[in-house]
Design an enzyme around this catalytic site. Structure first.
Site, mmCIF file in Angstrom:
data_model
loop_
_atom_site.group_PDB
_atom_site.id
_atom_site.type_symbol
_atom_site.label_atom_id
_atom_site.label_comp_id
_atom_site.label_asym_id
_atom_site.label_seq_id
_atom_site.Cartn_x
_atom_site.Cartn_y
_atom_site.Cartn_z
ATOM 1 N N GLU A 99 0.848 -1.211 0.000
ATOM 2 C CA GLU A 99 0.000 0.000 0.000
ATOM 3 C C GLU A 99 0.876 1.251 0.000
ATOM 4 O OE1 GLU A 99 -2.501 1.567 -0.468
ATOM 5 O OE2 GLU A 99 -4.328 0.857 0.461
ATOM 6 N N ASP A 100 0.292 2.357 -0.469
ATOM 7 C CA ASP A 100 1.000 3.642 -0.385
ATOM 8 C C ASP A 100 0.897 4.221 1.017
ATOM 9 O OD1 ASP A 100 -1.746 4.110 -0.604
ATOM 10 O OD2 ASP A 100 -1.577 5.603 -2.191
ATOM 11 N N ASP A 103 -4.453 5.129 6.270
ATOM 12 C CA ASP A 103 -4.968 6.323 6.951
ATOM 13 C C ASP A 103 -6.090 5.893 7.904
ATOM 14 O OD1 ASP A 103 -5.877 8.824 7.657
ATOM 15 O OD2 ASP A 103 -6.393 9.480 5.644
ATOM 16 N N PHE A 152 -2.242 15.919 4.816
ATOM 17 C CA PHE A 152 -2.494 15.377 3.486
ATOM 18 C C PHE A 152 -1.187 15.364 2.701
ATOM 19 C CE2 PHE A 152 -3.933 15.144 -0.873
ATOM 20 C CZ PHE A 152 -4.818 14.080 -0.765
ATOM 21 N N ARG A 165 1.305 12.542 -8.635
ATOM 22 C CA ARG A 165 1.800 11.175 -8.416
ATOM 23 C C ARG A 165 3.265 11.052 -8.844
ATOM 24 N NH1 ARG A 165 -2.501 7.771 -7.202
ATOM 25 N NH2 ARG A 165 -4.484 8.222 -8.198
HETATM 26 P P1 IMP Z 1 -7.788 4.756 4.141
HETATM 27 O O1 IMP Z 1 -8.854 3.844 3.636
HETATM 28 O O2 IMP Z 1 -8.370 5.987 4.789
HETATM 29 O O3 IMP Z 1 -6.778 4.077 5.009
HETATM 30 O O4 IMP Z 1 -7.039 5.364 2.913
HETATM 31 C C1 IMP Z 1 -6.313 4.617 2.056
HETATM 32 C C2 IMP Z 1 -6.190 5.253 0.703
HETATM 33 O O5 IMP Z 1 -6.585 6.634 0.688
HETATM 34 C C3 IMP Z 1 -4.746 5.231 0.295
HETATM 35 O O6 IMP Z 1 -4.443 4.070 -0.411
HETATM 36 C C4 IMP Z 1 -4.611 6.486 -0.537
HETATM 37 O O7 IMP Z 1 -4.909 6.193 -1.880
HETATM 38 C C5 IMP Z 1 -5.659 7.441 0.018
HETATM 39 N N1 IMP Z 1 -5.060 8.395 0.966
HETATM 40 C C6 IMP Z 1 -5.106 8.392 2.312
HETATM 41 N N2 IMP Z 1 -4.435 9.439 2.835
HETATM 42 C C7 IMP Z 1 -3.942 10.130 1.785
HETATM 43 C C8 IMP Z 1 -3.133 11.313 1.663
HETATM 44 O O8 IMP Z 1 -2.696 11.968 2.639
HETATM 45 N N3 IMP Z 1 -2.811 11.682 0.397
HETATM 46 C C9 IMP Z 1 -3.246 11.021 -0.702
HETATM 47 N N4 IMP Z 1 -3.986 9.918 -0.639
HETATM 48 C C10 IMP Z 1 -4.331 9.470 0.595
#
Ligand code: IMP
Length: 176
Positions: A99-100, A103, A152, A165
């Site tokens: 994963e990147d 969050d 962010f 990106r």
């Molecule tokens: P989660 O479901 O909230 O954990 O978010 C996961 C996905 O949301 C990641 O794979 C990212 O693609 C996107 N994401 C979460 N935080 C950020 C951020 O700070 N910048 C850009 N994309 C984010």
């Protein structure tokens, strides 16, 4: 797009050094067992490339999946959908998801459940970034590149409205 500033947080060199450490650790933990890597698109492709180059094994297979949870803004919409599915079967495989960023934890825990439903023997998660303060779901990644504050971020695969990106580093996007 409103006014913004870009504040560099983690350089490409730092990410590559960390990817080497993580790759060695993962290879050691898997002890020669086959690793089926699933890279989450589009955000993790840059880090995923760094990581797999640094997992010294000839037992690695690769696939990717594209998910969507953000709707072009800085907040997750809470609904995780598969935009482009896996090509290979995961049944019986030890899967390492790359994963990147984790969050809220929603995306990765949905994906983990999805892969287990398809019969994966185990599902572990390696993430470039971990935003612990943003967590809404109880989820701990197995391998973390960097812990970051609740801000962010863009770059190194991560986007804001599909842009940025291509930045060769991770930066905080500060809206003015
Ligand atoms: P989660 O479901 O909230 O954990 O978010 C996961 C996905 O949301 C990641 O794979 C990212 O693609 C996107 N994401 C979460 N935080 C950020 C951020 O700070 N910048 C850009 N994309 C984010």
């Amino acid at each position: 797009m409103s006014d913004y500033k870009i504040k560099k947080l983690i350089s490409g060199d730092e990410i590559q050094i960390r990817a080497k450490e993580m790759g060695r650790k993962i290879a050691g933990d898997f002890e020669g067992r086959p690793i089926h890597v699933v890279v989450v698109q589009l955000g993790a492709w840059m880090f995923g490339a760094d990581l797999i180059k640094n997992i010294p094994t000839n037992q690695l297979t690769l696939d990717s999946i594209q998910l969507s949870s953000y709707k072009g803004d800085t907040e997750s919409c809470g609904l995780v959908t598969v935009v482009r599915d896996l090509v290979r079967r995961v049944k019986g495989q030890d899967v390492l998801v790359v994963e990147d960023i984790v969050d809220t934890g929603r995306t990765i825990s949905e994906l983990q459940k999805n892969l287990k439903r398809r019969g994966a023997a185990s599902v572990q998660v390696a993430t470039m970034l971990n935003k612990q303060d943003g967590r809404e779901i109880d989820f701990e990644p197995d391998y973390v590149g960097f812990e970051i504050q609740d801000c962010f971020v863009i770059g190194y695969g991560l986007d804001y409205q599909e842009r940025f990106r291509n930045l060769p580093y991770v930066a905080e996007m500060v809206f003015c």
